[in-house]
Structure formats: C-alpha cells, structure tokens
Design a protein around this motif. Structure first.
Motif, PDB file in Angstrom:
ATOM      1  N   THR A   1       0.411   8.994   9.894  1.00 44.40           N
ATOM      2  CA  THR A   1       1.189   7.766   9.692  1.00 44.40           C
ATOM      3  C   THR A   1       1.905   7.363  10.972  1.00 44.40           C
ATOM      4  O   THR A   1       1.877   6.195  11.384  1.00 44.40           O
ATOM      5  CB  THR A   1       2.211   7.955   8.558  1.00 44.40           C
TER       6      THR A   1
ATOM      7  N   LEU B   1       0.825  -1.198   0.000  1.00 46.60           N
ATOM      8  CA  LEU B   1       0.000   0.000   0.000  1.00 46.60           C
ATOM      9  C   LEU B   1       0.866   1.258   0.000  1.00 46.60           C
ATOM     10  O   LEU B   1       1.761   1.411   0.827  1.00 46.60           O
ATOM     11  CB  LEU B   1      -0.929  -0.003   1.212  1.00 46.60           C
TER      12      LEU B   1
ATOM     13  N   GLY C   1      -6.602   5.933   3.664  1.00 40.80           N
ATOM     14  CA  GLY C   1      -5.520   5.166   4.271  1.00 40.80           C
ATOM     15  C   GLY C   1      -5.998   4.311   5.431  1.00 40.80           C
ATOM     16  O   GLY C   1      -5.622   3.135   5.552  1.00 40.80           O
ATOM     17  N   ASN C   2      -6.829   4.874   6.305  1.00 45.48           N
ATOM     18  CA  ASN C   2      -7.388   4.098   7.416  1.00 45.48           C
ATOM     19  C   ASN C   2      -8.197   2.914   6.912  1.00 45.48           C
ATOM     20  O   ASN C   2      -8.087   1.791   7.425  1.00 45.48           O
ATOM     21  CB  ASN C   2      -8.288   4.994   8.284  1.00 45.48           C
TER      22      ASN C   2
ATOM     23  N   LEU D   1       0.701   5.503  -0.277  1.00 48.84           N
ATOM     24  CA  LEU D   1      -0.030   6.761  -0.293  1.00 48.84           C
ATOM     25  C   LEU D   1       0.826   7.832  -0.947  1.00 48.84           C
ATOM     26  O   LEU D   1       1.993   8.014  -0.576  1.00 48.84           O
ATOM     27  CB  LEU D   1      -0.395   7.197   1.126  1.00 48.84           C
TER      28      LEU D   1
ATOM     29  N   ARG E   1      -5.964   0.103   5.361  1.00 51.28           N
ATOM     30  CA  ARG E   1      -5.284  -0.685   6.395  1.00 51.28           C
ATOM     31  C   ARG E   1      -6.234  -1.726   6.972  1.00 51.28           C
ATOM     32  O   ARG E   1      -5.836  -2.855   7.278  1.00 51.28           O
ATOM     33  CB  ARG E   1      -4.756   0.222   7.503  1.00 51.28           C
TER      34      ARG E   1
ATOM     35  N   LEU F   1      -4.180   6.408  -3.259  1.00 57.60           N
ATOM     36  CA  LEU F   1      -3.728   5.133  -2.736  1.00 57.60           C
ATOM     37  C   LEU F   1      -3.359   4.271  -3.927  1.00 57.60           C
ATOM     38  O   LEU F   1      -4.125   4.162  -4.890  1.00 57.60           O
ATOM     39  CB  LEU F   1      -4.837   4.456  -1.930  1.00 57.60           C
TER      40      LEU F   1
ATOM     41  N   ILE G   1       0.369   0.788   5.868  1.00 58.29           N
ATOM     42  CA  ILE G   1       0.832   1.457   4.654  1.00 58.29           C
ATOM     43  C   ILE G   1       2.325   1.182   4.514  1.00 58.29           C
ATOM     44  O   ILE G   1       3.099   1.343   5.457  1.00 58.29           O
ATOM     45  CB  ILE G   1       0.571   2.974   4.730  1.00 58.29           C
TER      46      ILE G   1
ATOM     47  N   VAL H   1       4.968   6.030   1.797  1.00 59.29           N
ATOM     48  CA  VAL H   1       4.352   7.348   1.658  1.00 59.29           C
ATOM     49  C   VAL H   1       5.261   8.195   0.777  1.00 59.29           C
ATOM     50  O   VAL H   1       6.479   8.258   1.007  1.00 59.29           O
ATOM     51  CB  VAL H   1       4.152   8.027   3.023  1.00 59.29           C
TER      52      VAL H   1
END
Length: 329
Positions: A151, A53, A120-121, A55, A124, A64, A131, A134
């Motif tokens: 993060t 993942l 992002g939340n 971001l 996850r 994402l 993640i 980044v």
C-alpha cells in the motif's frame, strides 16, 4: 439455448446505460472476459465506478470490497482439497481457479496474501483510483506487513485504516505507527503489553482517530493529536493530563479539534482539570445543539464548562466521573 448479448455492437448511449447498471461487481467481471472488455471497463466513467475500494485481510479471509460489500475474495487453494474448479479466461488472471459466491468473485491462490495484492493492483487499474481503506484483523493476521508495504509503495498513503489483531505484539504496533501514513481515519484496536510505550511522541493529523485499548497513550501523545475527532477507551490519562491538554488547546494547539472523548479508569476531578483556566459553568437547563460529525447529525449538549480560545468555544463536561468530553464549537 441462450442468445449471446452483443455488447460491442451497441452505440455509445445504450452501451453507457448497460455499463451504468452493471455495478462494481459487473465491471470487474466484464474486465476479465477479454482484452477488449478490459479496455472498455478501464475507459468507462459512470456510477458503476462510484466506489470506495476496501481491502480486508485476516488469517481466515482476504477480500476486496466496496465499502463493506464483498466484490472479490482471495482464498488459499489448499482449502479446496482435491476439487478442481473452472479458470478465468483472459489476461493476467488466466488459469486462476474461481467460483462465484452470489455476486462476489472468489479466486484461489497458493498464497492469499499474494492474491489479495494482485487483486488490489487490478482494482486500482480498473476503477482508476487508489484503495480507500485497508482493514487488518483476526487473531494474528500472519504476514500482514506485506499488504502495508504494498500500500505504501504503490500509493504512499491510505485514507482509512483499521488494525484489530487480537494477539498484538509490541513490535506490531511499532511497525504500524512508524510505517503507515494514514490521512483520514485511523482505528486501532490493538492490545500491546501493559508496559508498552512508543519510541517517540506520536503526531497525528487526521479527521478522526479511535483507540480502543489506549492505556499506553501518554500526555505527550495526546498533545500530538491534531485531529477533528478523538475517541479513546481504557485510558490511564489523569485529570492533570487533561488540564495540560486544555491549556495547550487554549494556546492554539490541536486547532482541528471538534470533539475529544476519553474513557478513563480513574475518576476525573474537575477542579484539577480546570485549575488555572478561565471558564463559565453552565447549568443543565442550558441546552445547545451542535454539529460535530461530517454527516451534520445534530448533537445536543446540556450544561458543562465553557472555555474560550479567541472566538472559539469549547464545552467540557463529564458523565459519572469516568470520561472526559470536550466539544469545540
């Protein structure tokens, strides 16, 4: 007329086969259909969740991705004007406007930073993992600190981090160095002021670090880089600095090092670099094949100066006098 596909009527084996072929995009879309489909997406284990993942945030984007393939994008709703789009049907994103850009879901937000953090939340939770990377870039990436704070608050560290704001304030770089905990790969393409200096010596324990505009890196900072691969451009380090580093390595410092590559502005004097160091000079006819990178790609080196630390050898060499290279094998 389209016939509905009765996904929840499938037995375990065919259901697993369907989910295995959805891919990350499909898993996200499935999870947004209903509470039941979200529970299925969360509990599923298989190749559609083999992701890293990522971001990405800048002035003009927030998304994402799985590696570099876009999965879910956040954009500011003001970019849409007066057009009204459809809304997502279920869960915490109910009534959020969206559209599809190929396989990529695009959602609209009053503030794309808030949207990207929500995404992002959710990612996850759905993919059962943190993640992985980044990336922050663009001209200024206004408000990027919120993403870093989120993060560090949610997962304490990040495996890979890329920072490439073109208009870098000294306090921006200070903030990154003081607040970010990166555990794997760190890429810094920031350009601080010409007199920038860190408040305290740097200490890095990473797999690899890449610094594009490294003129602000001093000898004390180099000695604190216990990384497998170190690459720096536009450096002001001197032959004497490399001599100190070499002796530091020979005495046990920077034990993880496999490759150090530094492009400098002033020519390197190898008599100064090797002053007080025992070495064996190898001719260009001496060829060795080494494996430095994790993907085991062979790297051929010729000649150089061999320096030893117990049973470990480092070869130091230069090309056209404008870069220092040290490979440990």
């Amino acid at each position: 007329m389209t016939t509905p596909f009765r996904l929840f009527s499938l037995l375990y084996v065919p259901l697993k086969q369907v989910l295995d072929n959805l891919g990350p995009h499909g898993i996200i879309l499935l999870s947004l259909c209903s509470r039941r489909s979200k529970n299925l997406a969360v509990s599923y284990r298989g190749p559609s969740k083999n992701v890293q993942l990522h971001l990405m945030y800048g002035d003009s984007f927030g998304s994402l991705a799985n590696d570099l393939t876009g999965v879910w994008e956040a954009i500011d709703i003001k970019n849409l004007g007066s057009v009204r789009l459809g809304t997502l049907p279920s869960g915490k994103f109910r009534d959020v406007q969206y559209k599809m850009d190929g396989d990529c879901l695009v959602t609209l937000w009053e503030d794309k930073r808030t949207g990207l953090i929500e995404i992002g939340n959710y990612a996850r939770e759905i993919f059962n993992q943190d993640i992985y990377q980044v990336s922050i870039g663009d001209e200024q990436a206004v408000g990027y600190r919120r993403l870093i704070e989120w993060t560090m608050d949610t997962q304490k560290s990040i495996e890979r981090f890329y920072f490439g704001i073109k208009k870098t304030l000294d306090e921006d770089l200070d903030y990154i160095l003081e607040n970010l905990k990166c555990t794997g790969s760190l890429w810094l393409l920031a350009r601080p002021s010409k007199n920038y200096r860190t408040a305290k010596p740097l200490v890095f324990n990473l797999n690899d670090i890449y610094i594009c505009n490294s003129f602000w890196i001093k000898q004390r900072d180099l000695l604190g880089m216990n990384c497998k691969i170190i690459t720096m451009h536009n450096s002001k380090l001197t032959s004497e600095d490399f001599n100190v580093f070499l002796k530091h390595w020979m005495s046990g410092g920077c034990s993880k090092l496999k490759q150090l590559l530094v492009f400098v502005k002033e020519s390197i004097n190898f008599e100064s670099v090797l002053d007080g160091v025992e070495f064996i000079e190898r001719g260009d006819d001496v060829e060795r094949v080494l494996f430095v990178e994790e993907d085991r790609t062979p790297q051929t080196i010729r000649g150089g100066f061999d320096v030893k630390r117990s049973n470990v050898t480092a070869t130091v060499f230069v090309s056209s006098g404008n870069h220092f290279c040290m490979i440990v094998w």
